[in-house]
Write a protein that holds these residues in place. Structure first.
Motif, PDB file in Angstrom:
ATOM      1  N   ASN A 111       0.815  -1.220   0.000  1.00 17.83           N
ATOM      2  CA  ASN A 111       0.000   0.000   0.000  1.00 17.83           C
ATOM      3  C   ASN A 111       0.846   1.266   0.000  1.00 17.83           C
ATOM      4  N   GLN A 112       2.142   1.134   0.216  1.00 19.92           N
ATOM      5  CA  GLN A 112       2.958   2.326   0.479  1.00 19.92           C
ATOM      6  C   GLN A 112       3.059   3.268  -0.722  1.00 19.92           C
ATOM      7  N   HIS A 113       3.192   2.719  -1.917  1.00 18.28           N
ATOM      8  CA  HIS A 113       3.324   3.601  -3.075  1.00 18.28           C
ATOM      9  C   HIS A 113       2.032   4.375  -3.296  1.00 18.28           C
ATOM     10  N   ALA A 114       0.910   3.675  -3.316  1.00 19.91           N
ATOM     11  CA  ALA A 114      -0.366   4.356  -3.547  1.00 19.91           C
ATOM     12  C   ALA A 114      -0.686   5.336  -2.425  1.00 19.91           C
ATOM     13  N   LEU A 115      -0.316   4.996  -1.197  1.00 22.24           N
ATOM     14  CA  LEU A 115      -0.595   5.912  -0.089  1.00 22.24           C
ATOM     15  C   LEU A 115       0.215   7.202  -0.245  1.00 22.24           C
ATOM     16  N   ALA A 116       1.452   7.068  -0.666  1.00 23.12           N
ATOM     17  CA  ALA A 116       2.260   8.274  -0.897  1.00 23.12           C
ATOM     18  C   ALA A 116       1.671   9.090  -2.046  1.00 23.12           C
ATOM     19  N   VAL A 117       1.195   8.424  -3.079  1.00 24.72           N
ATOM     20  CA  VAL A 117       0.554   9.141  -4.191  1.00 24.72           C
ATOM     21  C   VAL A 117      -0.730   9.817  -3.695  1.00 24.72           C
ATOM     22  N   ALA A 118      -1.485   9.130  -2.859  1.00 29.00           N
ATOM     23  CA  ALA A 118      -2.713   9.724  -2.306  1.00 29.00           C
ATOM     24  C   ALA A 118      -2.397  11.034  -1.589  1.00 29.00           C
ATOM     25  N   ALA A 119      -1.282  11.042  -0.878  1.00 28.12           N
ATOM     26  CA  ALA A 119      -0.911  12.266  -0.157  1.00 28.12           C
ATOM     27  C   ALA A 119      -0.587  13.404  -1.129  1.00 28.12           C
ATOM     28  N   ARG A 120      -0.153  13.069  -2.335  1.00 30.44           N
ATOM     29  CA  ARG A 120       0.054  14.104  -3.353  1.00 30.44           C
ATOM     30  C   ARG A 120      -1.269  14.757  -3.758  1.00 30.44           C
ATOM     31  N   LYS A 121      -2.345  14.043  -3.546  1.00 33.09           N
ATOM     32  CA  LYS A 121      -3.652  14.524  -4.019  1.00 33.09           C
ATOM     33  C   LYS A 121      -4.374  15.370  -2.978  1.00 33.09           C
ATOM     34  N   PHE A 122      -3.973  15.242  -1.708  1.00 37.11           N
ATOM     35  CA  PHE A 122      -4.728  15.907  -0.646  1.00 37.11           C
ATOM     36  C   PHE A 122      -3.810  16.534   0.399  1.00 37.11           C
ATOM     37  N   GLY A 123      -3.881  17.855   0.490  1.00 30.54           N
ATOM     38  CA  GLY A 123      -3.094  18.581   1.486  1.00 30.54           C
ATOM     39  C   GLY A 123      -3.561  18.316   2.905  1.00 30.54           C
ATOM     40  N   ASN A 124      -4.774  17.791   3.057  1.00 23.88           N
ATOM     41  CA  ASN A 124      -5.264  17.474   4.401  1.00 23.88           C
ATOM     42  C   ASN A 124      -5.012  16.013   4.779  1.00 23.88           C
ATOM     43  N   LEU A 125      -4.110  15.389   4.061  1.00 27.84           N
ATOM     44  CA  LEU A 125      -3.747  13.993   4.345  1.00 27.84           C
ATOM     45  C   LEU A 125      -2.246  13.906   4.597  1.00 27.84           C
ATOM     46  N   MET A 126      -1.871  13.533   5.800  1.00 22.64           N
ATOM     47  CA  MET A 126      -0.458  13.465   6.161  1.00 22.64           C
ATOM     48  C   MET A 126      -0.056  12.014   6.380  1.00 22.64           C
ATOM     49  N   VAL A 127       0.792  11.498   5.517  1.00 24.67           N
ATOM     50  CA  VAL A 127       1.263  10.123   5.730  1.00 24.67           C
ATOM     51  C   VAL A 127       2.354  10.146   6.790  1.00 24.67           C
ATOM     52  N   PHE A 128       2.403   9.090   7.557  1.00 24.64           N
ATOM     53  CA  PHE A 128       3.410   9.042   8.623  1.00 24.64           C
ATOM     54  C   PHE A 128       3.884   7.609   8.874  1.00 24.64           C
ATOM     55  N   GLY A 129       5.133   7.532   9.260  1.00 18.57           N
ATOM     56  CA  GLY A 129       5.686   6.330   9.834  1.00 18.57           C
ATOM     57  C   GLY A 129       5.808   5.101   8.965  1.00 18.57           C
ATOM     58  N   CYS A 130       6.615   4.187   9.453  1.00 23.38           N
ATOM     59  CA  CYS A 130       6.778   2.858   8.864  1.00 23.38           C
ATOM     60  C   CYS A 130       6.387   1.919   9.996  1.00 23.38           C
ATOM     61  N   TRP A 131       5.197   1.398   9.886  1.00 28.51           N
ATOM     62  CA  TRP A 131       4.499   0.776  11.019  1.00 28.51           C
ATOM     63  C   TRP A 131       4.848  -0.701  11.183  1.00 28.51           C
ATOM     64  N   TRP A 132       5.290  -1.066  12.403  1.00 25.05           N
ATOM     65  CA  TRP A 132       5.294  -2.462  12.850  1.00 25.05           C
ATOM     66  C   TRP A 132       6.112  -3.369  11.926  1.00 25.05           C
ATOM     67  N   PHE A 133       5.462  -4.179  11.105  1.00 26.29           N
ATOM     68  CA  PHE A 133       6.187  -5.109  10.227  1.00 26.29           C
ATOM     69  C   PHE A 133       6.935  -4.369   9.118  1.00 26.29           C
ATOM     70  N   LEU A 134       6.707  -3.083   9.003  1.00 27.86           N
ATOM     71  CA  LEU A 134       7.442  -2.272   8.024  1.00 27.86           C
ATOM     72  C   LEU A 134       8.645  -1.588   8.662  1.00 27.86           C
ATOM     73  N   ASN A 135       8.695  -1.616   9.984  1.00 26.59           N
ATOM     74  CA  ASN A 135       9.779  -0.911  10.667  1.00 26.59           C
ATOM     75  C   ASN A 135      11.026  -1.780  10.695  1.00 26.59           C
ATOM     76  N   ASN A 136      11.514  -2.058   9.526  1.00 26.16           N
ATOM     77  CA  ASN A 136      12.711  -2.848   9.301  1.00 26.16           C
ATOM     78  C   ASN A 136      13.565  -2.098   8.301  1.00 26.16           C
ATOM     79  N   PRO A 137      14.889  -2.128   8.497  1.00 25.40           N
ATOM     80  CA  PRO A 137      15.754  -1.239   7.705  1.00 25.40           C
ATOM     81  C   PRO A 137      15.499  -1.248   6.209  1.00 25.40           C
ATOM     82  N   SER A 138      15.387  -2.429   5.610  1.00 25.02           N
ATOM     83  CA  SER A 138      15.252  -2.452   4.149  1.00 25.02           C
ATOM     84  C   SER A 138      13.953  -1.796   3.707  1.00 25.02           C
ATOM     85  N   LEU A 139      12.919  -1.907   4.532  1.00 21.41           N
ATOM     86  CA  LEU A 139      11.626  -1.326   4.161  1.00 21.41           C
ATOM     87  C   LEU A 139      11.567   0.155   4.517  1.00 21.41           C
TER      88      LEU A 139
END
Ligand SMILES: [Mg+2]
Ligand SMILES: [Zn+2]
Ligand SMILES: [Zn+2]
Ligand SMILES: [Zn+2]
Lengths: 438, 438, 438
Positions: free
Chosen positions: A326-354
């Motif tokens: 979901n990360q690519h589309a979520l970042a693109v979604a944030a390009r579409k809406f100034g009232n949408l702030m993406v944050f963090g690399c959550w849980w199973f994503l909080n690993n160096p390569s990710l």
């Protein structure tokens, strides 16, 4: 020359990223006034206390419990046996299996080592007894100061789960329970959005009569409930965790969650000027025997988020998702809406390569207009490793990006670099919650 | 020795990739004969002109508009206000917000700097006025030559949208409008495939009577329409952009799009020997207030593409997809069908970290049998940065791959390297469209 | 100092990974007793023999057939013509097109070169005739020893497809056909799970009466069939390949596959103490003209796997998936279930950039508790390149991970490194199948 210049910029970036205080926007940490189950100097132990800290909590973190059950599976040491063991015995078992019987190379294992080292303990000694003695000598509140200092965290945002009895009663019993300027409150109310009928029953019991049909009085009472609790916890934003199956089509899509969002949650938050945080993609308890470690990841629907951002332009939304896909589309979604702030690399994503791939992608798509990380710390000292590991990667990404633009002849000053880093670690968040940085 | 050999090969690859002329297979650029809204030396400004160029167009590129609305959201500067501003005022606003108030590290910002530098302007000066004066002195046609020279583009492929009134009328009014050997035509007709009923109404108005039912006379007239316009624009291929929801099951799957493809589009293209390009995965206008910047990405169905390639062996298909999560399967699909040519890293994928992973994956799965990139340039000078940035990454990938095979004792000659690079930048495309490289 | 220490650890890791014998858990290789179609010294050629080896088999590997049809598509050399050519002519065509007309940079091409070089042949000579002469001089059984030695493979796991007539009859005719200690058996029975009605008909013909309704006698006979064949092939585990559409909701979800799994396959395997391997995500024959090369990838349902692991705690499951987009969730699923062992980077994922990202992600999420790779070799000598390429990447990942934990002061000994590597290459597998490492 160019090489020296690149090196100089890199050194400034690294220094800026490593020293910039961070407002940690999502943790499961609490001030000592919420009680702590750990043995310490100067505070009696509270078995149901909410502040977790110390080496036995670090070792029995649910990330490590899960990893241990891979190498000593249920067939060899049953779930029941493990859960009946004392915390210290559980920690001994995990230490032996994940650190001694095989090398501690997973990110969660590495995190324990980084933390011990930063606290002045030597992981090379492999001496769990000594680590324990050191922690037992700490006084919780002073220890919090030290951990915040070491991790460069200027303020810790809590997660105040109002539907959790243990936590709710502490707020009701002691209105001053959170009077600790190091901590900021966040009202968390998953059942309201995930299971309205159950939530309605509880609200009714708590003096906010509500019916399953979500009629007008229910709406009013649910709003009053939110307002009361926003006040009580001095919430700087409100939050829910949502399953991968969460969908929002429109206020009239016929789901409880869409009605609760559009009639209760979002109007209250718009009125109060507070953002709404959605953490989407956690599927609860695919293996209940693992307890806290039993939740899974699933792909979520980014379109539901863009529809919310579009339908509620007077609200501000934080959003993080758990699935890598979901990360690519979520970042693109944030390009579409100034009232949408993406944050963090959550849980199973909080690993160096990710973290590396996600942060790189976000800078490329969003520049500096996102919040690269939160710690999600459940044990106090995890602040140290979660931020240390993330800062290294964020610095690496920024160094590459500044080098790219400097190659064109653009010159970035030290002041600009520090300004940019401040945005990522503090400014974007404090502006979005409309609260000054600590 | 081995190190010297690796260095020598790397130097040849880098030179080959940086100097190899590229036939840019997809842009939104036009010859000056289509008019230009920009002020220039030697050509009157045409407010609806199709050729965009100059620093104000570079700065108001919709990629940058989107990024600006993240840092100055609608709540602070409304969409309406922004769109009512002059192009120059918009550009000033974007420059201030994305370049001065924070560092221009996003890929779209960096692109502006790369472009300015290549044109001989100094990004280090940060002097927008000076850049503007320089551009105002350029004569469009000579400027095109210069930009093509700097970007190493040997031919620019247009996107000739026949359902766009502005563009269609220019073709009808002036049959010689595209008589510019630097440009090649592509017939683009999204409504035909995406919305047959609407397209049928327009075709009828234009002298090609067609009914919603797509009866036999409609089929014949639609084919005639395509043939006429293929001739008019001297199309080297035809193209559509399709939504993530696009599905093709079979010619008889009951959808208009499958009928239009199987009865109109693909038979005409097979007869004419022209490829059909599908750009799949753009979800239109999730935020209409952002206009051109308001489209989103979505996951598409790769199986629909393999079914088309399988059901129409006499057709050749170009395909690119917008979702990162489609890239692996799309590359695998190309392994299955020699009449399917994957191309480019489109839009939200045209970022260094993603271009690198996609190009690497494609070389590993497809060898040299794909088209690594197109520019999608909407503003003339973007050719410079889109190709400069992509060439660097493509060179890095090839250097690694040649190094891998040289480690086995295989020796690659300079002539072979240049031959391989030519395939990627020109040969695979020219062979697929059956047209000689420029 | 730190740099020297890092270098020393890296050298040990590299040596450990390159020299550690591996138990290759999934191949399509057989002992010479199953016959070989290749010309060799000392064994008559068997046109339907199952052991493939030699340079013509390496070149006509279906990976390379697919790549060749991209550069010389069906329109230029038809599928029918190609398939009617002799194996040597096919190999000549592939060699010319993929190695001489363009550089052999794809992973499958590179693999041929790595293999030739390891066998002492010089890829730099580009002399196919010479390579052929060398192979023709080899005696199959001694050649197997040599290839195992060069690739560091200590035992080769077969895939014994009981529904394949050619293979089944060889087992029935010669009970000693697999009496070769270098090879271990795996019972593979895709039709049983994918198409019960067809499988039932065959079982009935083979003396195990079974009906489409899967009544109780059918269940008993199907179990007997499995038991008999597990004995016959001395299976160390059983396996199926499943399509992307595979779903398991519950034993009562109404599908044949769930009934066959819950009533036949899993009870037998639990009783026998054998793991069940699921390779999920291959969509068969999207292009039948390509034969073995005509299968595609598709996204699979990880939740079906977690449900199986949860519903059948007395079974052990191996799992690999073919879609890149399933890898993160699959690794997370393994965190949830100790009876679920993820393994390998399968087929279209067995490419350096993907092996790197998958291995990194797995180490971060799972530590050392997974099986990083299998070869899937179909041609004997592919063992050489598949393991050589994978070992390099696994070593790179481990070097980074050990460096990370050493930075905290943790010290990893040579003995510990070799122990860890042994787990990845042999120990985790042998423990999961409850068989001693060779
Ligand atoms: Mg990557
Ligand atoms: Zn949390
Ligand atoms: Zn375009
Ligand atoms: Zn296989």
């Amino acid at each position: 020359d160019a090489v020296a210049r690149t090196g100089a910029v890199a050194a400034i970036v690294r220094d800026a990223v490593l020293t910039q205080p961070v407002w940690d926007m999502h943790t499961h940490l609490y001030p000592p006034t919420f009680g702590t189950p750990s043995q310490s100097a100067g505070q009696p132990s509270d078995p149901n206390g909410l502040l977790l800290w110390g080496v036995d909590e670090l070792l029995t973190y649910h990330y490590l419990v899960a990893e241990t059950f891979r190498v000593v599976p249920n067939a060899e040491l049953s779930y029941a046996t493990f859960w009946s063991m004392s915390k210290q015995d559980q920690a001994d078992h995990i230490w032996r299996q994940l650190f001694l019987e095989r090398s501690p190379v997973s990110e969660a294992c590495r995190g324990v080592l980084t933390t011990l080292a930063a606290l002045g303990l030597d992981p090379g000694e492999r001496d769990l007894g000594r680590y324990r003695r050191w922690f037992a000598e700490q006084e919780p509140s002073k220890h919090i100061d030290r951990v915040m200092e070491l991790s460069g965290v200027s303020r810790i945002t809590m997660t105040n789960a109002v539907f959790d009895d243990n936590e709710r009663l502490r707020w009701l019993e002691n209105p001053q329970v959170a009077a600790d300027s190091r901590f900021a409150g966040v009202l968390r109310f998953d059942p309201l959005v995930r299971d309205w009928p159950a939530a309605a029953a509880m609200l009714s019991r708590w003096g906010y009569p509500a019916t399953e049909s979500l009629d007008e009085p229910s709406v009013q009472n649910a709003r009053r409930f939110l307002n009361d609790w926003i006040d009580r916890v001095s919430a700087i934003y409100c939050a829910v965790s949502l399953p991968p199956t969460f969908r929002y089509e429109s206020p009239e899509d016929g789901t409880y969650s869409s009605r609760v969002l559009s009639e209760v949650v979002l109007p209250v938050l718009a009125e109060r000027g507070l953002p709404f945080a959605m953490m989407i993609g956690s599927q609860l308890q695919v293996n209940p025997s693992l307890r806290d470690a039993g939740d899974m990841v699933g792909m979520s629907d980014v379109n539901s988020v863009t529809r919310l951002a579009n339908d509620f332009p007077d609200n501000r939304f934080f959003c993080t998702m758990l699935a890598r896909e979901n990360q690519h589309a979520l970042a693109v979604a944030a390009r579409k809406f100034g009232n949408l702030m993406v944050f963090g690399c959550w849980w199973f994503l909080n690993n160096p390569s990710l973290v590396d791939e996600i942060t790189r992608m976000r800078v490329e798509l969003l520049g500096l207009s996102f919040i690269p990380q939160h710690s999600d710390a459940r044990v106090l000292e995890q602040l140290v490793y979660k931020w240390s590991h993330s800062r290294q990667i964020i610095a690496d990404v920024l160094i590459d990006k500044y080098a790219d633009i400097e190659r064109t002849g653009w010159r970035v000053s030290e002041k600009e670099i520090r300004r940019d880093v401040r945005l990522l670690f503090e400014g974007n968040f404090s502006r979005f919650v409309e609260a000054p940085a600590p």
